[in-house]
Design a protein around this motif. Structure first.
Motif, short mmCIF file in Angstrom:
data_model
loop_
_atom_site.label_atom_id
_atom_site.label_comp_id
_atom_site.label_asym_id
_atom_site.label_seq_id
_atom_site.Cartn_x
_atom_site.Cartn_y
_atom_site.Cartn_z
N TRP A 1 153.33 135.55 49.37
CA TRP A 1 153.04 134.86 50.79
C TRP A 1 154.44 134.47 51.01
CZ3 TRP A 1 151.30 129.45 51.69
CH2 TRP A 1 151.49 128.50 50.93
N THR B 1 156.69 132.42 54.67
CA THR B 1 156.70 131.86 56.18
C THR B 1 156.76 132.98 57.10
OG1 THR B 1 159.19 131.61 56.17
CG2 THR B 1 157.64 129.68 55.27
N SER B 2 156.28 132.57 58.19
CA SER B 2 156.38 133.68 59.32
C SER B 2 156.31 132.96 60.61
CB SER B 2 154.74 134.45 59.22
OG SER B 2 154.99 135.64 60.34
N ILE C 1 153.35 122.03 54.20
CA ILE C 1 152.62 122.77 54.99
C ILE C 1 152.18 122.05 56.13
CG2 ILE C 1 150.43 124.46 55.27
CD1 ILE C 1 152.46 125.18 53.07
N SER D 1 152.93 125.53 61.49
CA SER D 1 153.76 126.23 60.81
C SER D 1 152.77 127.57 60.32
CB SER D 1 153.97 125.84 59.05
OG SER D 1 152.83 125.23 58.61
N TYR E 1 152.32 131.79 58.27
CA TYR E 1 152.41 132.24 57.00
C TYR E 1 151.87 133.75 57.08
CZ TYR E 1 153.52 127.30 55.91
OH TYR E 1 153.86 126.17 55.76
N TRP F 1 147.93 136.92 58.52
CA TRP F 1 148.97 135.94 59.03
C TRP F 1 147.99 134.69 59.53
CZ3 TRP F 1 148.09 133.66 64.12
CH2 TRP F 1 149.34 133.26 64.52
#
Length: 128
Positions: free
Chosen positions: A53, A55-56, A84, A88, A90, A101
């Motif tokens: 996993w 960050t996105s 978290i 935000s 992920y 996502w």
């Protein structure tokens, strides 16, 4: 002072489901993510049981970008829940090789120990 206990919540993206209860009530295969609330002397953290996993983007990416985010922006398997934050997002690779996502939309609870998320799942084609 009240006894917080060792509460556990988990999220699975493939198939999508959530669970909340005590650690001893969870058995079998772990879900993709678990949230462990603070036990005596232990911090509240989120633990990954999926493949990877990271960050996105706060805007939903496509599956190719999501896979890239999960690998390129990789996070450790265990992360403090305080890191978290609301807003935000992920990407993660599930144990079934699907992509998910998710974006945190709220952190309910008296100490923000809960997570409310929106999520998108992409599953691999049959036979791949």
């Amino acid at each position: 002072m009240e006894d917080v206990g060792c509460q556990l919540a988990s999220m699975d993206f493939d198939p999508p489901r959530g669970y909340e209860g005590s650690a001893d009530a969870v058995s079998g295969t772990p879900d993709d993510l678990t949230v462990q609330t603070a036990c005596v002397g232990m911090p509240t953290n989120i633990t990954l049981y999926a493949v990877a996993w990271g960050t996105s983007s706060a805007r939903e990416p496509g599956p190719a970008q999501c896979l890239d985010d999960a690998n390129r922006n990789a996070l450790p398997r265990k992360q403090a829940l305080s890191k978290i934050t609301v807003g935000s997002a992920y990407c993660l690779v599930t144990r079934k090789q699907s992509l998910a996502w998710f974006k945190v939309t709220a952190k309910p609870g008296s100490q923000q120990q809960g997570l409310t998320v929106v999520a998108t799942l992409w599953t691999p084609p049959e036979g791949s």
